[in-house]
Design a protein around this motif. Structure first.
Motif, PDB file in Angstrom:
ATOM      1  N   ALA A 235      29.563 -71.343  37.104  1.00 38.04           N
ATOM      2  CA  ALA A 235      28.931 -72.556  36.602  1.00 38.04           C
ATOM      3  C   ALA A 235      27.432 -72.547  36.885  1.00 38.04           C
ATOM      4  O   ALA A 235      26.654 -73.234  36.217  1.00 38.04           O
ATOM      5  CB  ALA A 235      29.569 -73.783  37.234  1.00 38.04           C
ATOM      6  N   LEU A 236      27.027 -71.768  37.868  1.00 38.67           N
ATOM      7  CA  LEU A 236      25.625 -71.613  38.240  1.00 38.67           C
ATOM      8  C   LEU A 236      25.287 -70.135  38.149  1.00 38.67           C
ATOM      9  O   LEU A 236      25.815 -69.318  38.913  1.00 38.67           O
ATOM     10  CB  LEU A 236      25.388 -72.149  39.655  1.00 38.67           C
ATOM     11  N   VAL A 237      24.439 -69.789  37.174  1.00 37.89           N
ATOM     12  CA  VAL A 237      24.064 -68.397  36.928  1.00 37.89           C
ATOM     13  C   VAL A 237      22.543 -68.317  36.892  1.00 37.89           C
ATOM     14  O   VAL A 237      21.885 -69.115  36.220  1.00 37.89           O
ATOM     15  CB  VAL A 237      24.652 -67.873  35.595  1.00 37.89           C
ATOM     16  N   ILE A 238      22.002 -67.370  37.645  1.00 35.44           N
ATOM     17  CA  ILE A 238      20.560 -67.105  37.643  1.00 35.44           C
ATOM     18  C   ILE A 238      20.346 -65.685  37.152  1.00 35.44           C
ATOM     19  O   ILE A 238      20.820 -64.729  37.771  1.00 35.44           O
ATOM     20  CB  ILE A 238      19.947 -67.296  39.047  1.00 35.44           C
ATOM     21  N   GLY A 254      20.970 -76.974  35.649  1.00 33.00           N
ATOM     22  CA  GLY A 254      19.840 -77.754  36.141  1.00 33.00           C
ATOM     23  C   GLY A 254      19.439 -77.436  37.559  1.00 33.00           C
ATOM     24  O   GLY A 254      18.363 -77.832  38.010  1.00 33.00           O
ATOM     25  N   LEU A 255      20.300 -76.723  38.284  1.00 32.43           N
ATOM     26  CA  LEU A 255      20.012 -76.384  39.680  1.00 32.43           C
ATOM     27  C   LEU A 255      19.287 -75.053  39.828  1.00 32.43           C
ATOM     28  O   LEU A 255      18.866 -74.698  40.930  1.00 32.43           O
ATOM     29  CB  LEU A 255      21.332 -76.364  40.459  1.00 32.43           C
ATOM     30  N   CYS A 256      19.147 -74.309  38.721  1.00 33.15           N
ATOM     31  CA  CYS A 256      18.580 -72.951  38.810  1.00 33.15           C
ATOM     32  C   CYS A 256      17.139 -72.967  39.320  1.00 33.15           C
ATOM     33  O   CYS A 256      16.756 -72.155  40.160  1.00 33.15           O
ATOM     34  CB  CYS A 256      18.642 -72.274  37.441  1.00 33.15           C
ATOM     35  N   ASN A 261      13.133 -71.391  43.456  1.00 28.90           N
ATOM     36  CA  ASN A 261      11.978 -71.671  44.304  1.00 28.90           C
ATOM     37  C   ASN A 261      12.320 -71.521  45.781  1.00 28.90           C
ATOM     38  O   ASN A 261      11.506 -71.035  46.579  1.00 28.90           O
ATOM     39  CB  ASN A 261      11.462 -73.080  44.023  1.00 28.90           C
ATOM     40  N   VAL A 262      13.534 -71.934  46.170  1.00 31.80           N
ATOM     41  CA  VAL A 262      13.965 -71.762  47.562  1.00 31.80           C
ATOM     42  C   VAL A 262      14.098 -70.282  47.890  1.00 31.80           C
ATOM     43  O   VAL A 262      13.689 -69.821  48.971  1.00 31.80           O
ATOM     44  CB  VAL A 262      15.291 -72.507  47.798  1.00 31.80           C
TER      45      VAL A 262
END
Length: 767
Positions: A235-238, A254-256, A261-262
């Protein structure tokens, strides 16, 4: 009164059930809202402001780290409702949540660590020729709300800890802010390079390292475990080295941005240390040691190092030598590969000369040029035109003054005529009230203005002075001796007053001194500009002309000769939808490239190619000519609503002409609008609920999604046929049907919402 007593009983029951006092590191308000029943919460639900959310998060800070963020912050119903409001395109009411998911249930699942991430995901598999492509995992609306709440919390935790050159995924730190920094702060760059990554995604090693970085500030096992589960279920892919980060495409979570940045925060701090070290080693000298002003022939430019990072795009520039640039490149590549475990494309991460080569960053071309290139001096034709305009302005001002004096004269004559007539008709001239003082003040003000205007005109003063003083026989001594002394004294006093008030010598000297001062200032300004032009470099930002024209030709706005042509594929749309599709692309292009030096070229593409392609498409649909379409819709492509009021969606020619560099913003690129077309279907399917975020309308219409690269049968990986740097929407969304209401279809066409704002798990398949 009964309702207030009922609320009071509910609050007392909750307090007795859960107990007080609260822990010293938790917020009483958040504790109360996390435990109140839904019937009470719905009475007071309002989105939290940023300061309130910041207070709520900082209450969990103790001993240098944050604790219990999931239980006391993310699981709070108010925080979840604020996340819902961020995802909604309009102000949200608690009633809009009914039938979608329960905030109370979600809050309880998060607090008890029972939230099932896998159950909130849906997998879309490409069909047909693209079946070999990887499937796309999309979260449902419930998971999107939780992800948005996590993003809000991480933003409060980390935003003030990021370095100043970290852009993207931050409030007020977007693309245009980065470009503004490059144009205003980067001085005399000599060498630079951009870091290019090989296409690869975050693997298990990267996820573990990311979580270890987060654990330094967040001591919450449930929080870290939830992020790991988001990566595990895809669900979260960078994806680094691709062309879809920060573009509003549906495959981007939306969390990418905040997680990238972290992850890059340690690397950013290393770059910051390099910059500070170079600044310490190359300090600015005292101006007294090297001289100052235009008379000095010594110019000292200290070596500077500049860096800008927007998500996975990194630019490093220096005003030093090429050896320093090579050392910086080696240190950057080493830090990325060894420190972060990323695969850098060393071939394309090459050093370029800032003055002779252009470099592409954030979809724009950068080059170091002389200041005269950005602010060229006025040509002789422009100087003549400006002088002509100033003369016309003076003539208009003179005509206005003459008209004012003429009107005053006529008014004064009318007043005198009226008074004289009244005096002749009667022996005495009486009024019930006295107006002598008012009339005297009016005439005194007029007289003062006339005298000041007369004395300010040197030519008239000189003419009167010549007439009253030149060639007078009373100046002769043998004549003066024969006249009475009183007459001679009166003549001398009169001549003194004439010389005092009408002699233009002093005024002419003052004007000549002012002209001399203006001329000297112009010479100094020219000398200063010439010296700066020879000794300094500044940043020129341009829109990629070749890529824009290639994209215009690829989509079909122009033919092989570069002339506008119709797009037959859009004929199936309504007239208003055709205009809005073109208008959405036009406004996105204008918003994105408004900070570029060659913005006039983008205006030409919008005003000519897109506008007339839209006109020709409408003509193709109705079987008419271009002239008839312009006569019906006008050149501004006006459309009329049900009430007969016209609306203008496409930027008018006057509006385009007035556009320029705007406020700092982070506009989405045009990729998502160019590569997408939604066509209305004639279907017998019963109306269903709109799948836009938190839209409760049920009067929907089915629209089928068509992707550009599938329609053209072009592979986006082929650089010869595809536009370099242009992102594509995942192929699994091709030919999907979306039930949307009229408002959200218009917003999708105009670019006010993107495919990220649509709940794709509820899309339907219609053959």
């Amino acid at each position: 009164m009964v309702a207030l007593l009922r609320i009071r009983r509910i609050i007392i029951t909750c307090i007795n059930a859960h107990g007080f006092p609260f822990s010293p590191h938790s917020s009483p308000k958040s504790k109360l809202f996390s435990t109140l029943p839904l019937q009470l919460q719905s009475l007071e639900w309002e989105p939290l402001t940023r300061s309130q959310l910041k207070t709520l998060v900082l209450n969990q800070y103790a001993h240098g780290s944050f604790t219990n963020l999931i239980k006391n912050v993310v699981a709070s119903p108010l925080v979840l409702f604020t996340a819902c409001q961020n995802l909604a395109a309009a102000p949200l009411r608690p009633a809009s949540l009914q039938g979608r998911f329960s905030i109370e249930t979600t809050s309880r699942e998060l607090r008890e660590n029972r939230f099932n991430v896998e159950a909130c995901c849906v997998t879309l598999t490409p069909s047909g020729k693209t079946a070999s492509s990887l499937p796309l995992v999309l979260p449902n609306l419930k998971l999107k709300v939780v992800v948005e709440a996590i993003r809000m919390v991480l933003e409060i935790v980390y935003d003030e800890r990021f370095v100043t050159f970290c852009y993207g995924g931050r409030v007020g730190m977007g693309r245009h802010t980065a470009i503004r920094y490059l144009k205003n702060s980067v001085e005399n760059p000599s060498w630079w390079f951009t870091v290019r990554f090989k296409p690869h995604g975050f693997e298990h090693f990267h996820v573990e390292k990311l979580c270890s970085v987060i654990e330094r500030k967040v001591k919450d096992v449930v929080f870290i475990d939830l992020i790991k589960r988001l990566f595990q279920c895809k669900a979260l892919v960078i994806e680094l080295g691709g062309d879809w980060l920060g573009r509003g495409l549906p495959q981007e979570c939306g969390l990418c941005s905040i997680l990238m940045n972290v992850y890059f925060d340690g690397f950013d701090k290393e770059i910051q240390e390099m910059r500070l070290r170079e600044n310490r080693e190359n300090r600015e000298l005292d101006p007294k040691m090297i001289g100052s002003g235009l008379d000095s022939d010594v110019f000292y430019k200290p070596v500077k190092v500049y860096a800008v990072r927007y998500l996975d795009e990194i630019l490093v520039a220096t005003s030093g030598s090429k050896m320093l640039a090579m050392e910086l490149r080696t240190a950057v590549v080493k830090s990325l590969e060894l420190g972060l475990g990323l695969r850098v494309d060393k071939v394309n991460t090459a050093i370029h000369s800032a003055g002779s080569e252009k470099i592409v960053f954030l979809g724009m071309e950068l080059q170091a040029v002389r200041p005269s290139v950005l602010r060229p001096p006025m040509s002789e034709k422009a100087v003549r035109a400006r002088k002509k305009y100033l003369r016309q302005k003076e003539v208009r001002a003179l005509e206005l003054r003459n008209a004012r004096a003429r009107n005053r004269k006529n008014l004064g004559l009318k007043i005198f005529s009226h008074v004289y007539k009244k005096i002749k008709q009667s022996d005495r001239f009486k009024f019930d009230f006295s107006i002598e003082s008012e009339v005297r003040d009016i005439f005194r003000s007029w007289a003062d203005e006339v005298v000041q205007e007369f004395l300010g005109n040197i030519e008239e003063c000189q003419e009167w002075h010549r007439s009253l003083s030149a060639g007078d026989f009373l100046k002769l001594r043998h004549i003066r001796n024969q006249l009475p002394p009183e007459l001679v004294d009166a003549y001398d006093k009169f001549q003194e007053q004439v010389d005092k008030h009408l002699n233009p010598t002093k005024a002419r000297k003052a004007i000549e001194e002012e002209e001399r001062r203006v001329k000297e200032e112009e010479e100094q300004s020219y000398s200063k500009g010439t010296v700066e032009d020879l000794t300094s470099l500044c940043m020129k930002v341009e829109a990629p002309d070749i890529l824009i024209r290639k994209a215009v030709k690829l989509v079909g706005f122009t033919n092989h000769m570069g002339r506008p042509r119709p797009i037959e594929f859009l004929v199936a749309l309504e007239d208003t939808d055709i205009i809005k599709w073109y208008a959405g692309i036009a406004r996105r292009w204008l918003d994105y490239f408004c900070c570029c030096h060659n913005f006039k070229m983008v205006k030409t593409v919008v005003s000519y190619h897109l506008r007339f392609s839209c006109i020709l498409t409408l003509a193709e649909k109705h079987g008419s000519t271009k002239r008839e379409v312009i006569k019906h819709f006008s050149k501004d492509l006006k459309v009329y609503d049900m009430n007969g009021n016209y609306e203008v969606h496409f930027p008018t020619e006057r509006e385009v002409k007035m556009m320029g560099d705007r406020n700092l913003s982070d506009p989405k690129p045009v990729d998502g609008a160019l590569s997408l077309a939604v066509v209305r279907l004639a279907s017998d399917e019963p109306p269903s609920q709109c799948i836009a975020h938190f839209c409760d309308k049920t009067t929907t219409i089915l629209y089928r999604v068509y992707l550009l690269h599938n329609r053209l049968n072009v592979n986006s990986s082929e650089k010869e046929k595809w536009v370099e740097g242009m992102g594509v929407i995942h192929e699994s969304l091709n030919r999907k049907c979306l039930p949307l209401c009229t408002d959200h279809v218009n917003d999708l066409y105009m670019g006010r919402i993107t495919l990220q704002d649509i709940d794709f798990p509820y899309c339907v398949d219609v053959d």
